[in-house]
Design a protein around this motif. Structure first.
Motif, PDB file in Angstrom:
ATOM      1  N   SER A 160       1.181  23.295   4.394  1.00  0.00           N
ATOM      2  CA  SER A 160       0.559  22.913   5.386  1.00  0.00           C
ATOM      3  C   SER A 160      -0.400  21.954   5.147  1.00  0.00           C
ATOM      4  N   SER A 161      -1.220  22.286   4.001  1.00  0.00           N
ATOM      5  CA  SER A 161      -2.207  21.424   3.429  1.00  0.00           C
ATOM      6  C   SER A 161      -1.670  20.153   3.009  1.00  0.00           C
ATOM      7  N   LEU A 162      -0.530  20.110   2.283  1.00  0.00           N
ATOM      8  CA  LEU A 162       0.072  18.884   2.178  1.00  0.00           C
ATOM      9  C   LEU A 162       0.577  17.949   3.273  1.00  0.00           C
ATOM     10  N   HIS A 163       1.155  18.590   4.174  1.00  0.00           N
ATOM     11  CA  HIS A 163       1.626  18.176   5.501  1.00  0.00           C
ATOM     12  C   HIS A 163       0.501  17.443   6.310  1.00  0.00           C
ATOM     13  N   ASN A 164      -0.506  18.192   6.384  1.00  0.00           N
ATOM     14  CA  ASN A 164      -1.607  17.843   6.994  1.00  0.00           C
ATOM     15  C   ASN A 164      -2.366  16.546   6.521  1.00  0.00           C
ATOM     16  N   ALA A 165      -2.423  16.449   5.189  1.00  0.00           N
ATOM     17  CA  ALA A 165      -2.993  15.485   4.553  1.00  0.00           C
ATOM     18  C   ALA A 165      -2.137  13.989   4.875  1.00  0.00           C
ATOM     19  N   ALA A 166      -0.759  14.256   4.584  1.00  0.00           N
ATOM     20  CA  ALA A 166       0.171  13.261   4.693  1.00  0.00           C
ATOM     21  C   ALA A 166       0.267  12.698   6.388  1.00  0.00           C
ATOM     22  N   THR A 167       0.189  13.661   7.063  1.00  0.00           N
ATOM     23  CA  THR A 167       0.204  13.158   8.500  1.00  0.00           C
ATOM     24  C   THR A 167      -0.993  12.479   8.862  1.00  0.00           C
ATOM     25  N   TRP A 168      -2.110  13.082   8.294  1.00  0.00           N
ATOM     26  CA  TRP A 168      -3.474  12.344   8.701  1.00  0.00           C
ATOM     27  C   TRP A 168      -3.269  11.010   8.007  1.00  0.00           C
ATOM     28  N   LEU A 169      -2.815  10.682   6.944  1.00  0.00           N
ATOM     29  CA  LEU A 169      -3.045   9.376   6.264  1.00  0.00           C
ATOM     30  C   LEU A 169      -1.963   8.450   7.137  1.00  0.00           C
TER      31      LEU A 169
ATOM     32  N   VAL B 272       5.779  11.880   0.149  1.00  0.00           N
ATOM     33  CA  VAL B 272       5.171  13.287   0.075  1.00  0.00           C
ATOM     34  C   VAL B 272       6.199  14.330  -0.595  1.00  0.00           C
ATOM     35  N   TYR B 273       5.559  15.105  -1.555  1.00  0.00           N
ATOM     36  CA  TYR B 273       6.339  15.963  -1.906  1.00  0.00           C
ATOM     37  C   TYR B 273       6.205  17.365  -1.758  1.00  0.00           C
ATOM     38  N   PHE B 274       6.924  18.142  -1.548  1.00  0.00           N
ATOM     39  CA  PHE B 274       6.863  19.692  -1.179  1.00  0.00           C
ATOM     40  C   PHE B 274       7.623  20.576  -2.147  1.00  0.00           C
ATOM     41  N   ASP B 275       6.853  21.500  -2.919  1.00  0.00           N
ATOM     42  CA  ASP B 275       7.665  22.374  -3.440  1.00  0.00           C
ATOM     43  C   ASP B 275       8.060  23.858  -2.855  1.00  0.00           C
ATOM     44  N   THR B 276       7.737  23.903  -1.666  1.00  0.00           N
ATOM     45  CA  THR B 276       7.885  25.369  -0.893  1.00  0.00           C
ATOM     46  C   THR B 276       9.237  25.768  -0.920  1.00  0.00           C
TER      47      THR B 276
ATOM     48  N   LYS C  64       1.110  -1.183  -0.082  1.00  0.00           N
ATOM     49  CA  LYS C  64       0.145   0.007  -0.001  1.00  0.00           C
ATOM     50  C   LYS C  64       0.840   1.211  -0.052  1.00  0.00           C
ATOM     51  N   SER C  65       0.585   1.929  -0.771  1.00  0.00           N
ATOM     52  CA  SER C  65       1.243   3.464  -1.122  1.00  0.00           C
ATOM     53  C   SER C  65       0.325   4.660  -0.557  1.00  0.00           C
ATOM     54  N   ASN C  66       0.883   5.570   0.192  1.00  0.00           N
ATOM     55  CA  ASN C  66       0.074   6.912   0.332  1.00  0.00           C
ATOM     56  C   ASN C  66       1.052   7.948  -0.388  1.00  0.00           C
ATOM     57  N   ILE C  67       0.615   8.394  -1.444  1.00  0.00           N
ATOM     58  CA  ILE C  67       1.328   9.516  -2.345  1.00  0.00           C
ATOM     59  C   ILE C  67       0.584  10.926  -2.086  1.00  0.00           C
ATOM     60  N   VAL C  68       1.351  11.796  -1.788  1.00  0.00           N
ATOM     61  CA  VAL C  68       0.593  12.945  -1.388  1.00  0.00           C
ATOM     62  C   VAL C  68       1.546  13.994  -2.350  1.00  0.00           C
ATOM     63  N   GLY C  69       1.032  14.774  -3.172  1.00  0.00           N
ATOM     64  CA  GLY C  69       1.378  16.009  -3.853  1.00  0.00           C
ATOM     65  C   GLY C  69       2.392  15.789  -4.885  1.00  0.00           C
TER      66      GLY C  69
ATOM     67  N   VAL D 288      -3.029  11.527  -3.066  1.00  0.00           N
ATOM     68  CA  VAL D 288      -3.632  12.992  -3.027  1.00  0.00           C
ATOM     69  C   VAL D 288      -2.760  13.808  -4.031  1.00  0.00           C
ATOM     70  N   SER D 289      -3.562  14.281  -4.928  1.00  0.00           N
ATOM     71  CA  SER D 289      -2.755  14.708  -6.251  1.00  0.00           C
ATOM     72  C   SER D 289      -1.989  16.277  -5.917  1.00  0.00           C
ATOM     73  N   ASN D 290      -1.336  16.599  -6.722  1.00  0.00           N
ATOM     74  CA  ASN D 290      -0.826  17.810  -6.635  1.00  0.00           C
ATOM     75  C   ASN D 290      -1.536  19.013  -6.951  1.00  0.00           C
ATOM     76  N   LEU D 291      -2.738  18.946  -7.150  1.00  0.00           N
ATOM     77  CA  LEU D 291      -3.651  19.993  -7.245  1.00  0.00           C
ATOM     78  C   LEU D 291      -4.608  20.102  -5.959  1.00  0.00           C
ATOM     79  N   PHE D 292      -4.231  19.318  -5.198  1.00  0.00           N
ATOM     80  CA  PHE D 292      -4.974  19.324  -3.857  1.00  0.00           C
ATOM     81  C   PHE D 292      -5.034  20.389  -2.912  1.00  0.00           C
ATOM     82  N   GLN D 293      -3.659  21.091  -2.947  1.00  0.00           N
ATOM     83  CA  GLN D 293      -3.509  22.144  -2.118  1.00  0.00           C
ATOM     84  C   GLN D 293      -3.665  23.706  -2.732  1.00  0.00           C
ATOM     85  N   LYS D 294      -3.866  23.338  -3.996  1.00  0.00           N
ATOM     86  CA  LYS D 294      -3.830  24.765  -4.670  1.00  0.00           C
ATOM     87  C   LYS D 294      -5.295  25.331  -4.659  1.00  0.00           C
TER      88      LYS D 294
END
Lengths: 850, 52
Positions: A203-212, A223-227, A108-113, A128-134
């Protein structure tokens, strides 16, 4: 592999993170979470690919494949209708990503952003796709989750609740980034809004990832961050040291932003480490670095992809977990290695069609990775989009064009079509750059040729096309392109001078290249590459001190330039400064490991320092990358025979050479009477061994002798004797070159002379001097010879085992020393230049064209 | 004067997380639980303000 090496794997992607910024923060104790990972794991540079564009790179990370195979070539792509463009989508990826391979292995994979991952793929796990946080609305209450951003749909509503709208970000969040934020006039200066936006998205991506991680089962979380990348593009210019030209007030406001975003990522990392647990393997990576010092570009050109010029060649790699080495540095990792390494961690085989390798040096125990041909044909539910959804947007363009031409579909508005076409061109340009990066110039050539022909005014296309032609050794066409480009905008001239210099070095004319480099340097002396090329020219000329100075200049600009370290290492080696040479060669391989040239000279340096074990290590690396490297095998034979005294190993390499490596044969070719005997005389005088039986003796046509070998005449029917020519010089006329056996490599010195002179000389030799005196010129014979020569040249181009240098007969007569010098470079032998020049008797130039 | 035990102090800091109404980077870094706790605090504060 019997069992997986990791129970679960957490991958954190920090786009553009760079050790150059992280290291001082670690020293100051400001990134304690990362410090703890490094202490219990391995770390090192992660070399990027070209072009340094994030969607292409992150897809290479997830697939272990280069862009030509995975199909993501740009930030944007045309929509299927080809009427407009959109951000690049997951449906354009042409191969399986890690999460697809894990899906079909019941993991199982959890892929975020991840970029690009929209629309979310129906994988085993959560995406969770890369448009989730937009953010798509000004007010939080109006902010709807875009369709297709979450798989499975059952989690969409829950995860949407964890998105952070910029309106929620407060002064308390901002002050650590901009301590004096209250003094900023936000009417005029919108930088705070930018920080707020990126912080909310992060933060949106981080919250989704930590929740998962807390609520869904997982084997892989990625989890991918472009910040960091976004913040660096906006604020790196304000980071100390102060850059001349930057507004001082702005500098004071924003000088802490970059470091603060790193500290924030470390705070998030602390949370991930706790959630992952001690039995997880944690990997932190970035796709490239970011210039943070004097290499920060002062201004960016106004062209597509210009911001990528701020990217540095090395990203970061850090891995910690059970079975991983502790507090060790690893070398030579590239971002293509991540997917194969993760597959190995899960005990799965690596696809042979992947371009990366497993980072075996990271493990405490010896790991032998397993392989399969490819994961692409392995059946089973891989959680991919349906084949109807998957579409190559560029192939679709062709189909659409046809429908428009047939009148079934209305053509898009002209301006929109222009935009779509531009995107297609840029994507093709990126594809060509990928081929060039992979040392496949033959694949890049048709793409660049088309781009250059369709858009002759876009200098970038022309410059890259010229670079490609230079790599293909198509020097004449390359020169034509350069001449055309010179007529364009003057600002590109330094790059053209640079390119012309590179071209001349490739043609073994380093001395002629130097003035071009000097001219280019008036404008682009801030680029390390120009100094490296100057250094390489001096290396070819065996002017070691000048070479040393040039490479040092490159290193003053960029101390982490692997190419400059190799060059300096070679120059120092030749100056007998062995210890310094070793230092630089080691620095080079620690930056880019897979460079056999650096390992070869490292081996030679260790050999000369009598450090035989280390020399063997280095030469063995060379033979791993280049099994056919004869010189490295010969060194190994010598060391095992004379120094380490291991006759079995010595014999192994001897046998390998005998069975697998054919030597190089130097060929002097051209039309009869084009100066081939003269060249043979030169090489003989220079110290090269000639394959001759001296059956044909000198006569009045060739007073110094022919230096021929009778068996050559029957080459068309019998070429079995070619082994006799290994590491020697053989004279073969142009018409017979095609009969040379293909399993050798040839260095061909091809003599060129005016056809009229050749014919005259031949006629005199045949006793037809009267015809010459009567000026009876056999035109049709000349034409036939010309055609034969053209045919031979084309034939040579299609046979990679032939390396050719063309030498003009008149140049030999007029500048024998310069020609001798160039020939010596071409055959890569230390020839006696003075003796070669003395072998030329100008008086023999009797049949000049009048 | 009796010296405090540093490890106990550390434990206390970890066990009790202060949640300021205006939020903090530390709370954001905690991820989903941090956001949830902060939003709850904000709502409580809003209710308090309304009831005044």
């Amino acid at each position: 592999m019997d069992k997986p090496l990791a129970k679960k794997v957490l991958v954190l992607g920090w786009d553009a993170a760079d050790w150059k910024i992280i290291n001082p923060l670690l020293d100051a104790g400001q990134m304690p979470a990362l410090e703890s990972l490094i202490a219990r794991g391995v770390m090192g540079d992660l070399a990027t690919l070209d072009p340094v564009l994030s969607p292409i790179l992150w897809t290479s990370i997830a697939t272990g494949k280069t862009g030509d195979k995975h199909g993501i070539l740009n930030f944007v792509e045309p929509v299927p209708e080809q009427t407009e463009i959109r951000p690049v989508t997951s449906t354009s990826r042409k191969c399986k990503a890690l999460w697809n391979i894990l899906s079909q292995n019941d993991l199982k994979s959890n892929i975020v952003g991840w970029w690009p991952s929209n629309p979310a793929e129906p994988i085993n796990g959560v995406m969770v796709s890369n448009l989730f946080q937009k953010v798509t609305s000004e007010k939080a209450k109006d902010w709807k989750l875009q369709g297709g951003t979450v798989h499975p749909e059952r989690l969409a509503e829950t995860l949407a609740e964890y998105r952070v709208h910029p309106m929620e970000i407060t002064g308390s969040h901002i002050l650590p980034f901009v301590p004096n934020a209250k003094s900023i006039d936000q009417e005029k200066d919108k930088n705070l809004t930018t920080i707020v936006k990126y912080l909310a998205e992060c933060s949106s991506l981080h919250n989704a990832a930590t929740w998962l991680m807390e609520n869904e089962p997982w084997d892989l979380t990625a989890v991918y961050f472009d910040t960091i990348d976004h913040i660096c593009h906006g604020f790196m210019k304000f980071r100390p040291p102060y850059m001349i030209g930057v507004d001082k007030e702005m500098y004071e406001f924003y000088k802490d932003v970059v470091d603060s975003v790193y500290r924030f990522h470390d705070m998030m990392l602390d949370r991930y480490i706790k959630l992952a647990g001690e039995d997880a393997t944690i990997i932190i990576i970035s796709d490239h670095g970011f210039h943070s010092d004097h290499l920060r570009p002062k201004r960016l050109p106004s062209e597509p992809m210009a911001p990528a010029l701020e990217h540095r060649q090395y990203g970061i790699f850090c891995m910690a977990g059970p079975g991983i080495q502790k507090d060790e540095r690893i070398y030579g990792a590239t971002l293509l290695d991540i997917a194969p390494t993760i597959l190995t961690l899960f005990g799965l085989p690596v696809g042979k069609d992947m371009d990366g390798k497993v980072l075996t040096q990271s493990f405490e125990e010896k790991i032998i990775p397993e392989y399969i041909e490819s994961w692409e044909n392995v059946p089973g539910n891989a959680g991919q989009h349906s084949s109807e959804m998957q579409q190559d947007p560029f192939a679709a363009q062709e189909a659409m064009k046809q429908l428009i031409e047939l009148g079934y579909i209305e053509a898009p508005a002209e301006d929109k079509q222009k935009t779509v076409n531009k995107v297609i061109d840029e994507s093709q340009f990126n594809l060509a750059r990928i081929f060039l990066f992979k040392e496949q110039p033959e694949m890049a050539e048709p793409i660049l040729e088309a781009l250059h022909n369709n858009s002759p005014n876009i200098a970038r296309y022309g410059l890259k096309y010229a670079e490609c032609l230079q790599k293909l050794r198509k020097f004449d066409v390359c020169m034509d392109v350069i001449e055309k480009l010179k007529k364009l905008d003057k600002k590109d001239l330094p790059h053209l001078d640079y390119l012309e210099g590179v071209l001349l070095v490739s043609r073994n004319m380093p001395r002629k290249a130097l003035p071009f480099f000097r001219k280019a340097m008036e404008s682009i002396s801030h680029m390390p590459d120009i100094h490296i090329k100057v250094g390489e020219a001096f290396l070819k000329l065996k002017e070691w001190e000048e070479a040393r100075i040039a490479f040092n200049k490159a290193l003053e600009i960029d101390p982490e330039n692997a190419g400059a370290h190799v060059g300096l290492g070679i120059a120092l080696l030749r100056k007998n400064d062995l210890e310094e040479a070793v230092d630089h060669l080691l620095s080079s391989v620690s930056l880019i490991f897979n460079n056999p040239l650096a390992h070869y000279f490292l081996g030679e340096a260790f050999y000369r320092m009598e450090m035989y074990e280390r020399a063997v290590e280095a030469f063995k690396v060379v033979t791993t990358y280049q099994p056919g490297n004869r010189k490295a095998h010969l060194f190994l034979v010598k060391i095992f025979s004379n120094n380490i005294k291991d006759p079995i190993e010595a014999e192994k390499h001897k046998t390998f050479i005998k069975n697998n490596i054919k030597g190089t044969v130097t060929i002097v070719s051209g039309m009869p009477r084009s100066g081939t005997s003269m060249m043979m005389q030169m090489l003989n005088a220079g110290g090269m061994e000639i394959l001759t039986d001296n059956v044909r003796l000198n006569d009045e046509n060739n007073p110094k002798g022919y230096l021929e070998y009778q068996k050559v005449k029957n080459l068309a029917s019998d070429n079995s004797w070619m082994h006799e020519g290994q590491n020697k010089v053989v004279k073969v006329i142009a018409q017979l070159l095609q009969y040379l056996p293909i399993n050798y490599t040839y260095k061909v010195i091809f003599m060129e002379r005016e056809m009229e002179e050749i014919i005259q000389s031949q006629q005199i030799m045949l006793g037809k001097k009267a015809d010459v005196d009567k000026k009876i010129y056999p035109t049709s014979l000349a034409e036939t010879f010309k055609k034969q020569l053209e045919k031979t040249r084309s034939w040579i181009k299609t046979h990679p085992q032939f390396e050719v240098t063309y030498v003009s007969y008149t140049d030999v007569i007029n500048n024998p020393t310069e020609v001798a010098e160039n020939i010596s470079l071409f055959v890569d032998a230390d020839l006696n230049i003075a003796a070669m020049a003395l072998a030329i008797d100008e008086n023999l130039y009797r049949n000049r064209k009048k | 004067m009796e010296k405090s035990n540093p490890s106990e102090n550390k434990k206390k800091t970890h066990d009790t997380i202060e949640i300021p109404v205006e939020g903090s980077l530390g709370l954001l870094a905690l991820g989903a639980v941090g956001l949830k706790a902060w939003r709850k605090k904000r709502e409580e504060e809003q209710l308090k303000q309304k009831s005044k």
